[in-house]
Design an enzyme around this catalytic site. Sequence first.
Site, PDB file in Angstrom:
ATOM      1  CG  HIS A  56      -1.982  -1.016   1.189  1.00 51.53           C
ATOM      2  ND1 HIS A  56      -3.113  -0.906   1.951  1.00 51.53           N
ATOM      3  CD2 HIS A  56      -2.115  -2.163   0.485  1.00 51.53           C
ATOM      4  CE1 HIS A  56      -3.909  -1.949   1.727  1.00 51.53           C
ATOM      5  NE2 HIS A  56      -3.311  -2.724   0.829  1.00 51.53           N
ATOM      6  CD  GLU A  58      -1.649   4.832   3.252  1.00 49.48           C
ATOM      7  OE1 GLU A  58      -2.692   5.502   3.250  1.00 49.48           O
ATOM      8  OE2 GLU A  58      -1.532   3.755   2.605  1.00 49.48           O
ATOM      9  CB  CYS A  86      -6.406   0.070   4.932  1.00 46.23           C
ATOM     10  SG  CYS A  86      -4.746  -0.660   4.940  1.00 46.23           S
ATOM     11  CB  CYS A  89      -1.837   1.814   5.955  1.00 46.81           C
ATOM     12  SG  CYS A  89      -1.492   0.986   4.387  1.00 46.81           S
TER      13      CYS A  89
END
Length: 159
Positions: A56, A58, A86, A89
Amino acid sequence: MQEELDRYFLQKTIDLAVKNIHDGKGGPFAALIVKNNQIVAEGTNLVTSANDPTAHAEITAIRRACEQLGHFQLEGCTIYSSCEPCPMCLGAIYWARPKRLVFAANKKQAAAVDFDDDFIYQEIVLDYDKRHLDTQHIEVAEANRPFEQWQALSDKIEY
């Protein structure tokens, strides 16, 4: 002044997220790590291009920033994200210990286009036997041994 800087860096994350879509590297997400008003690292969602469900934006940005800074914590940094992180993250962000998190779109906006992390937020608090994922905790006699060894270590690096 701070809000102007925040808006500036958020716009950069949005532009980066849009570029990521057109580059075909992953989903519509991007993140920046900023320290002293300077970009230390950037990350985009690379889930589909890297075949890595943890890639992801991040997480990618945190990994790059930690490498750049030579430390596993992001002390004094701000993480800017194009979207509310999310659960995975958000956990990584807490572990990285930045000073701030600032995001543009929220999780409801993401859910409206089928990026719905609310399911995971709901699952986390459930008892193991109530989760959709078959989750089992098995008592093992030596389960605590790694923790005991860690605790006894005199030269460990705390985190």
